[in-house]
Enzyme design. Sequence first.
Site, PDB file in Angstrom:
ATOM      1  CB  VAL A 193      -1.247  -0.194   1.835  1.00  0.00           C
ATOM      2  CG1 VAL A 193      -2.382   0.610   1.524  1.00  0.00           C
ATOM      3  CG2 VAL A 193      -1.599  -1.044   1.558  1.00  0.00           C
ATOM      4  N   PRO A 194       0.676   2.308  -0.930  1.00  0.00           N
ATOM      5  CG  PRO A 194       0.598   2.920  -3.300  1.00  0.00           C
ATOM      6  CD  PRO A 194      -0.095   2.197  -2.127  1.00  0.00           C
ATOM      7  CB  CYS A 195       2.096   5.149   2.808  1.00  0.00           C
ATOM      8  SG  CYS A 195       3.566   4.110   3.558  1.00  0.00           S
ATOM      9  CG  HIS A 196       6.260   4.542  -1.451  1.00  0.00           C
ATOM     10  ND1 HIS A 196       5.914   3.361  -1.056  1.00  0.00           N
ATOM     11  CD2 HIS A 196       6.597   4.573  -2.603  1.00  0.00           C
ATOM     12  CE1 HIS A 196       5.342   2.534  -2.429  1.00  0.00           C
ATOM     13  NE2 HIS A 196       6.080   3.225  -2.935  1.00  0.00           N
TER      14      HIS A 196
END
Length: 308
Positions: A272-275
């Site tokens: 889950v691409p929180c970056h």
Amino acid sequence: MFHASDITEAAPSAAKLLATCEPLPRPTSSDYETVRRAVEFISTDFRSQPSLAAIAEAVNLSPAELEALFRRWAGLTPKAFLQAVTIDKARELLASGASLLDAAFDVGLSGPSRLHDLFVRHEAMSPGFYKAKGEGIDLAYGFTDSPFGRALVIATDRGLAGVGFSEGGAAGDAAALDDMRRRWPRARFREDQTAIEPFAQRAFDPAEWMRDRPLRVVLIGTDFEIRVWETLLSIPVGSATTYSRVAETIGAPKAARAVGAAVGRNPVSFVVPCHRVVGKSGALTGYHWGLSRKRAMLGWEAGVLARG
DNA sequence: CAGCATCCGTACA
DNA sequence: TGTACGGATGCTG
């Protein structure tokens, strides 16, 4: 704002990405470690734009060896990686990512720019489960090598529930596991390498990101958090958006800060691409697992796209 | 680039 | 239900 050109530009690169990703030779553990250190060095010192020789020296390799190893790992040279990691690059990603996010929601649920959704299928755990702090659920955990260092992978029988990172060593592993335990204090954790292996193999290897075999992810959080995390899943690989933009998207335009907090609580790091969420100025404002990791992830993804 | 006005979601009583 | 808290924000000078 909707720009049709954003989609038509994005779609081919997606196809290209999926079509041209050949399986990489599986790197050894020590290769990972060396590359991880190089990534760390570049990410930390990118402002000074270190030379190839300087990077090589930092990881005790000759420049030629480093270049070969790095290229095999990421498909681009250390120099190109360095370039990809600069703030300018983040701004560039931001510019395309923001309009792509708009486009995805204008078009509806299956907008062509929702690249990440093509290989991640998620479901949310019931609020009741969240309230019980994980009571009554079994979480299998184990550690694995990743391009961003030693990773902690957590799975339920329904899918991937957590990804975190260890600074290495017994202490690093314990700290990472503690971090996860605090999120679901009543859950039962058991070490089970076999259970997490399928997720460990697929999460970090672009060759394994396939639409017809989506990675199952379970999101365990509050209503608000899940809305935020679902929004993250609509940000394409290799682009970025802002906290306030996510806030607008979920219909709470003034909740940028709360969004930041929720993004920070994302338990399934990287997948889950929180970056891919950055400040409005393009600055990489924070990351639960360390800012240099965030830089490395954005740079790595730029590299994945560039390879196609 | 440092300070601060604002303001949301969460935890806890 | 009320309230205190603090933050991976975003402006302003």
